[in-house]
Enzyme design. Structure first.
Site, short mmCIF file in Angstrom:
data_model
loop_
_atom_site.label_atom_id
_atom_site.label_comp_id
_atom_site.label_asym_id
_atom_site.label_seq_id
_atom_site.Cartn_x
_atom_site.Cartn_y
_atom_site.Cartn_z
N SER A 99 0.82 -1.20 0.00
CA SER A 99 0.00 0.00 0.00
C SER A 99 0.87 1.26 0.00
O SER A 99 1.76 1.38 -0.84
CB SER A 99 -0.94 -0.06 1.21
OG SER A 99 -1.91 0.94 1.14
N ASP A 134 -9.75 -3.78 -6.13
CA ASP A 134 -9.18 -3.10 -4.95
C ASP A 134 -9.69 -1.67 -4.94
O ASP A 134 -9.34 -0.89 -5.81
CB ASP A 134 -7.65 -3.14 -5.04
CG ASP A 134 -6.99 -2.43 -3.86
OD1 ASP A 134 -7.71 -1.90 -2.99
OD2 ASP A 134 -5.75 -2.41 -3.82
N HIS A 147 -7.52 -5.28 -0.79
CA HIS A 147 -6.32 -4.45 -0.75
C HIS A 147 -5.16 -5.15 -0.04
O HIS A 147 -4.06 -4.62 0.02
CB HIS A 147 -6.65 -3.14 -0.04
CG HIS A 147 -5.55 -2.13 -0.09
ND1 HIS A 147 -5.02 -1.67 -1.28
CD2 HIS A 147 -4.86 -1.49 0.89
CE1 HIS A 147 -4.06 -0.80 -1.03
NE2 HIS A 147 -3.95 -0.66 0.28
#
Lengths: 396, 283
Positions: B111, B233, B261
């Protein structure tokens, strides 16, 4: 699904790890405005606001995956018409028939949300107020410091202006006069051939030279004091006065000096300058005594609170000062001249040396951030009052 | 606010260096010599890699850490000015590399850590050999011709959601009068319930993350990188992965079957396989 759960007063749904809705109860459907068919088999995201989706991905899912359960999670679900519904969720991840299933139970917390909103608002207000207050306090302290510095600077400028005037006066008057005399005497010596006259005039000329030298050395001493504070130490005024007395008895043989000391403090000051100060003050009392050899002086001290600010209007900071009073029973002088006595080379009495004493005293006191004043009655006596800040010259 | 300006990427002094492993809760293990560093994203800590690292520990030297403010890091080292932007977090990575004397690392970032790793690599390219980005996004908020996936209002309500979940917490960064000194943390069990520990820090991390825009930094990189793009996502939608592969030089885009995610948790096998494939194909 059990019939009880179907209509239980709670929102129930369960999903796969991929977020596919496996089951939803009737309460959830009716609350969110969906039919069961519209939800079952769909992604659970349909139930979530965008913020909730992010939160679910970044917090809730990792938590369930790592800990298998999560309690009291606040989320906002959304109805079919995109209206937000605040919900408190408990969730559990368990393996059913070898497949992980995430089970959620929620209650709607409309009222609780209102309270919490208020709490958070109040908390934010308090935090902001506190932050601002902290910033404000710092600024205030800083300002206070600057104001004090400003006042000191103003005092310094004032003092320097006065000094400049004194110097100017010295050069234009005090030194001009003996110069003029020198010129006259030199002329006279040149004009006359009488040896006796020449000797007499030379004698006068020498006296004028001595006077000039004395003025010059007084001026030198005065300049030396300018901004010239040596190291500050604790100085016991009792000791200072004892040593000043000793010197005065040498300088004025036969004098009968009686000093009454009351409550004299130890001050944080330049010792050399304190010695000079009291020597000059006491030598004045000796020189301006009433006829005879007896000199009676009383020196007393008190501590009192005074405003530190001397120049800025409407500014107050009360700090400790020593008030030192020196009273004699001498010949005194006309109170009209009480400012002039502190001027350089100002003489009220012709027999009084070269008028450097009180000017020096004033300078010493001012260098110590203090104040000196004088009061007198002819034929009664003179009182010198000194105000010396307790921590005058201690730097912050 | 009234503090001194913070110079990002400033060299750390030696006294501090000794404390970095403690400060960032650094864990080093594995039988290999090639360093492989895993960096967690927003909302969690190094625990999120627990399904991945076993597959690499025989061949690599694994380095795990928590950013200051997350997991078991030293909260007292948190500096609101430093961590107001992703550069402050990038400094954590560089600090760890320096402390452990690492170079040529394989960096795996989840991320937001993908961009944090990128920023760190721009500062010290010599530390980095490859970047593996799991669910990266250079910018989360929609812009004229760019689809990040969110509007500012969405992020604002995320911050509200977070606040609500931390409502009972006393926040230690807030001045004492607000923080409840007698019970600085409302029960230790709460600290376990979210990976990140302090609401103020979590909120600031969220702001640093979701309001970041590193699109202009992409072209500055030349370190080989793998972009792992999940299906469906919402945090890093497909358009973002495509944008990245277009603007990030020397990058490889792989679209995963995994949804959501956090593929390193929801689909560890696929994640491992793709990373291994990439590492073996690029020497």
């Amino acid at each position: 699904m059990m019939q009880e759960l179907e209509h239980a007063p709670c929102l129930y749904f369960c999903t796969t790890d991929d977020g596919i809705l496996l089951e939803v109860n009737e309460t959830l459907c009716s609350r969110l405005g969906y039919s069961k068919d519209e939800l079952t088999g769909k992604k659970a995201e349909i139930l979530f606001t965008i913020a909730t989706r992010i939160f679910q991905q970044t917090h809730l899912f990792p938590l369930l995956k790592l800990q298998q359960h999560a309690e009291e999670i606040f989320l906002t679900l959304q109805t079919k018409s995109k209206k937000g519904i605040p919900v408190l969720l408990n969730a559990e991840r368990k393996i059913m028939n070898d497949v992980p299933v995430n089970v959620y139970i929620g209650i709607v917390v409309n009222n609780r949300k209102k309270f919490e909103d208020e709490l958070i608002d109040a908390k934010k207000t308090a935090e902001t107020a506190l932050r601002e207050n902290t910033a404000l306090n710092q600024a205030k302290q800083q300002l206070q410091l600057y104001v004090e510095q400003l006042d000191e600077q103003m005092q310094l400028v004032k003092k320097q202006n006065e000094e400049l005037q004194q110097f100017n006066h010295t050069i234009t008057h005090d030194l001009q006069e003996p110069l003029r005399k020198l010129s006259v005497f030199a002329d006279m010596i040149f004009q006359t051939n009488n040896k006796k006259d020449q000797q007499e005039i030379t004698g006068k000329l020498m006296r004028v030279l001595k006077q000039m030298r004395s003025i010059m050395s007084g001026l030198q001493q005065y300049i030396w004091l300018t901004g010239n504070l040596n190291k500050l130490i604790d100085v016991d005024l009792n000791e200072i006065i004892v040593s000043a007395c000793k010197q005065l008895k040498d300088d004025f043989p036969g004098i009968n000096l009686d000093i009454q000391k009351h409550n004299l403090p130890t001050v944080f000051a330049d010792k050399e300058q304190m010695q000079l100060l009291f020597y000059h003050l006491l030598s004045n009392t000796v020189r301006f005594r009433k006829p005879g050899n007896d000199v009676n002086v009383t020196i007393s001290a008190n501590k009192l609170l005074m405003n530190k600010f001397r120049n800025l209007k409407d500014k107050y900071k009360y700090t400790d000062f020593f008030k030192i009073e020196l009273t004699d029973e001498g010949i005194g002088f006309n109170i009209e001249y009480k400012e002039q006595v502190f001027e350089l080379f100002k003489r009220l009495h012709t027999e009084s040396g070269y008028g450097i004493g009180l000017a020096l005293c004033k300078k010493i006191i001012e260098t110590h951030q203090g104040n000196i004043s004088i009061n007198s009655k002819e034929n009664i006596g003179t009182t010198i009052t000194i105000l010396l800040p307790h921590n005058a010259t201690q730097k912050n | 606010m009234l503090g001194e300006k913070v110079y990002y990427f400033s060299p750390i002094d030696n006294n501090m260096a000794n404390a970095v492993t403690v400060r960032n809760n650094v864990q080093v293990f594995g039988k290999g010599t090639q360093p492989m560093m895993f960096a967690h994203g927003f909302g969690c800590d190094q625990n999120m890699w627990r399904f991945i690292t076993p597959a690499f520990e025989n061949d690599y030297k694994i380095i795990l850490f928590d950013y200051v403010g997350a997991g078991k890091s030293d909260l007292s080292a948190y500096n609101a000015e430093r961590y107001a932007s992703l550069q402050g977090y990038a400094q954590d990575i560089l600090d760890v590399c320096r402390e452990l004397n690492l170079s040529d690392i394989i960096f795996v970032g989840h991320s937001v850590s993908s961009m944090i790793g990128l920023l760190a690599s721009l500062e010290r390219p010599d530390y980095f050999k490859k970047l593996i980005m799991v669910g990266p996004s250079p910018c989360y908020i929609n812009d004229e011709d760019y689809t990040g996936g969110f509007e500012r209002a969405d992020i604002t309500s995320l911050l509200e959601t977070m606040e609500k979940n931390y409502i009972g917490w006393a926040n230690f960064l807030a001045p004492n009068i607000i923080g409840n000194k007698e019970r600085p943390y409302l029960g230790e069990e709460l600290t376990e319930s979210f990976c990140s520990t302090d609401p103020v820090i979590a909120k600031q991390f969220a702001e640093a993350t979701f309001f970041s825009d590193n699109r202009a930094d992409l072209k500055k990189s030349n370190i080989p990188s793998l972009i792992l793009q999940c299906s469906e996502d919402i945090i890093a939608p497909f358009a973002v992965g495509e944008y990245l592969s277009q603007y990030l030089p020397n990058s490889t885009l792989r679209v995963m079957k995994a949804t959501g995610h956090c593929p390193q948790m929801s689909a560890p096998e696929e994640t491992i396989a793709l990373i291994k494939e990439y590492l073996s194909n690029t020497a």
